[in-house]
Design an enzyme around this catalytic site. Structure first.
Site, PDB file in Angstrom:
ATOM      1  N   VAL A 204       0.819  -1.218   0.000  1.00 34.55           N
ATOM      2  CA  VAL A 204       0.000   0.000   0.000  1.00 34.55           C
ATOM      3  C   VAL A 204       0.855   1.272   0.000  1.00 34.55           C
ATOM      4  CG1 VAL A 204      -2.014  -1.092   1.092  1.00 34.55           C
ATOM      5  CG2 VAL A 204      -0.271  -0.029   2.537  1.00 34.55           C
ATOM      6  N   GLY A 207       8.512   3.858  -0.633  1.00 33.08           N
ATOM      7  CA  GLY A 207       9.276   5.111  -0.619  1.00 33.08           C
ATOM      8  C   GLY A 207      10.710   4.832  -0.241  1.00 33.08           C
ATOM      9  N   GLU A 211       8.814  -0.186   2.354  1.00 27.54           N
ATOM     10  CA  GLU A 211       7.467  -0.450   1.834  1.00 27.54           C
ATOM     11  C   GLU A 211       6.488  -0.628   2.991  1.00 27.54           C
ATOM     12  OE1 GLU A 211       7.877  -4.054  -0.414  1.00 27.54           O
ATOM     13  OE2 GLU A 211       8.912  -3.046  -2.053  1.00 27.54           O
ATOM     14  N   ASP A 326       9.651  14.496  12.496  1.00 31.35           N
ATOM     15  CA  ASP A 326       9.352  14.338  11.056  1.00 31.35           C
ATOM     16  C   ASP A 326       7.839  14.331  10.839  1.00 31.35           C
ATOM     17  OD1 ASP A 326       9.928  14.176   8.387  1.00 31.35           O
ATOM     18  OD2 ASP A 326      10.358  12.030   8.367  1.00 31.35           O
TER      19      ASP A 326
HETATM   20  N1  ADE Z   1       0.403   3.424   5.284  1.00 31.25           N
HETATM   21  C1  ADE Z   1       1.380   3.568   6.155  1.00 31.25           C
HETATM   22  N2  ADE Z   1       1.032   3.044   7.324  1.00 31.25           N
HETATM   23  C2  ADE Z   1      -0.198   2.557   7.186  1.00 31.25           C
HETATM   24  C3  ADE Z   1      -1.120   1.919   8.069  1.00 31.25           C
HETATM   25  N3  ADE Z   1      -0.806   1.675   9.326  1.00 31.25           N
HETATM   26  N4  ADE Z   1      -2.323   1.585   7.607  1.00 31.25           N
HETATM   27  C4  ADE Z   1      -2.614   1.850   6.331  1.00 31.25           C
HETATM   28  N5  ADE Z   1      -1.816   2.435   5.466  1.00 31.25           N
HETATM   29  C5  ADE Z   1      -0.610   2.800   5.886  1.00 31.25           C
END
Ligand code: ADE
Length: 503
Positions: A204, A207, A211, A326
């Site tokens: 999802v 970077g 990941e 950050d």
């Molecule tokens: N992207 C980064 N962290 C996440 C999370 N905990 N749940 C969903 N998308 C994400």
């Protein structure tokens, strides 16, 4: 001559015996423990540590070493279905097995056998010398070994729980742990075992950091952040903070487990957290617009998370103050209830006034340039003063509010999503480009006129401006931001209630 030869043999035998008993104690006073199903710290089935452990969880057995500082979390914790045995003798975990009748309450008994001190060694030596019999010494050693094993069985091994047939959810495991453990996180063994039962489903996010995947554990969605090898310090820092600080809060991303594995001779670093299907605030703002009331609730939730981080708690639920370093929309997640939670503690600094420490960590990473405060860009920040880091978070908080307000509908007008300073610096700006805009020209993000015409948004505009003072101490504190937004939220709830009643 015959007498001295005998004495030499006796002494040599005694020394051999004692060095055998103390094998592994030589330089660092560590124990040698048996290793099984543990990666990383084992060499030839042996590791060195302060405590040896044996664990059994969901039919999986592990043997290995703990250091003293995790004794409380790892050995004294009650977890459903987990059997754990800790002991303090060389290889005392070698023969442990789970008791046949796994049932009853979980208790992990700390074995408090003192390790033989020097004076015991000396008296044993004298004893042997006076006994003058190598055979007797060897016989005694054999006896002692047997006694030690028997002690281990009688006292060290303690039963935990019975699998009652149902698989636990991670909520069950947390509930059990949070009411009986230190309240910071699950014991490492449980974290590791859970992490290794996760199936990765879809990527999802990707970077420089690595990941993020959606995974499932026992049918529940979890988020798995897989750190790139160059960002391992962020994994260590975040793991350390989640495991040592009481951070359970609605507006801080919920931690589940951390795990380090070795795959094809490279190290994989995982951080497992709650999964939020709406993704990051950055993602969310690309495709969603907000009404002023939801904008307010969202801003308030971020401020609540930041107050929790920034605040030191000195009661029994002790917590040091933490500055994020950050903060940005990509490090904030949107929850289904419209609130947000703050993620990524890989760069955080920890401070405790009551324990008199400031821990800035040793991460070579720096914050995101676009969100850097003027004092970071012109390098005048006082890095030995904790307040400085909180003040840089406030700068970034103002920028996050600005991103949210751009996507807020007032009089039918909403702006496109843009990152802060989009009109003043190129994408992936350099440090120098940011410095010119923020320090030399002292520019600030522009604010659309429509915001001034709405009571909620004009109040948020005022807050933003007070987060962006050039002088760090002049900026608002997170607590002040939260209080102002909270009051605004109550007033807006009150007026919408009144409106409903009047209609
Ligand atoms: N992207 C980064 N962290 C996440 C999370 N905990 N749940 C969903 N998308 C994400």
């Amino acid at each position: 001559m015959g007498g001295s030869a005998l004495l030499t043999v006796v002494l040599a035998g005694a020394i051999l015996w004692i060095s055998a008993i103390h094998a592994g104690d030589e330089d660092d006073g560590k124990l040698l423990c048996t290793c099984e199903n543990i990666k990383g710290t084992c060499m030839n089935g042996t590791c060195r540590g302060d405590i040896c452990f044996y664990s059994w969880w969901q039919d999986k057995e592990e043997r290995g070493c703990f250091s003293e500082y995790v004794f409380k979390e790892q050995c004294l914790t009650k977890i459903p279905h987990l059997f754990i045995h800790c002991c303090r003798e060389n290889h005392c975990n070698a023969l442990t097995t789970p008791p046949p009748n796994i049932n009853g309450d979980s208790t992990t008994m700390p074995p408090e056998f003192p390790r033989p001190e020097l004076w015991i060694t000396v008296s044993l030596l004298l004893f042997i010398v006076t006994a003058a019999a190598c055979g007797l010494a060897l016989f005694l050693r054999f006896q002692r070994g047997r006694c030690r094993l028997k002690n281990a069985e009688d006292h060290d091994v303690t039963m935990l729980k019975v699998p009652n047939g149902d698989d636990p959810t991670y909520g069950d495991i947390f509930d059990e742990f949070c009411t009986s453990g230190s309240g910071t996180g699950l014991p490492y063994l449980v974290q590791r075992t859970m992490a290794r039962q996760i199936s990765l489903v879809e990527c999802v996010g990707k970077g420089r950091y690595g990941e993020v995947w959606r995974g499932t554990w026992m049918g529940e969605s979890v988020a798995v952040k897989i750190f790139s090898s160059r960002d391992e310090q962020s994994w260590f820092r975040e793991t350390e903070i989640y495991n040592t600080v009481q951070l359970r809060h609605d507006n801080i991303l919920g931690f589940i487990a951390s795990d380090m594995t070795s795959k094809n001779s490279s190290t994989q670093l995982w951080l497992v957290t709650h999964f939020h299907e709406l993704g990051s605030l950055y993602d969310f703002l690309q495709y969603s617009s907000l009404e002023p009331e939801s904008c307010l609730k969202m801003c308030l939730s971020v401020a609540c998370g930041l107050v929790h981080l920034h605040t030191e708690i000195v009661s029994s639920q002790e917590k040091p103050a933490i500055a994020h370093r950050d903060l940005k929309s990509r490090n904030i997640l949107v929850k289904r209830n419209g609130q947000c939670c703050i993620a990524d503690l890989g760069l955080a600094v920890i401070h405790s006034q009551s324990h008199d420490y400031l821990d800035v960590g040793n991460n070579p990473r720096v914050g995101t340039k676009r969100y850097m405060a003027p004092e970071v860009l012109d390098e005048t920040i006082r890095m030995d003063v904790f307040e400085s880091y909180k003040q840089t978070d406030i700068w970034a908080l103002g920028l996050v509010f600005w991103e949210i307000t751009r996507r807020t509908n007032v009089n039918g007008i909403v702006e496109e999503y843009r990152p802060p300073f989009f009109d003043l610096v190129p994408s992936d700006p350099s440090f120098e480009e940011m410095k010119k805009v923020v320090c030399v020209d002292q520019q600030r993000p522009s604010l659309h006129n429509r915001l001034h015409s709405h009571p909620i948004l004009s109040a948020i505009v005022k807050i933003m401006k007070e987060c962006w003072y050039q002088s760090p101490p002049a900026r608002l504190t997170a607590l002040r931001v939260r209080k102002t937004l909270s009051k605004l939220d109550q007033e807006s709830d009150f007026s919408s209630e009144k409106l409903k009643q009047d209609v």
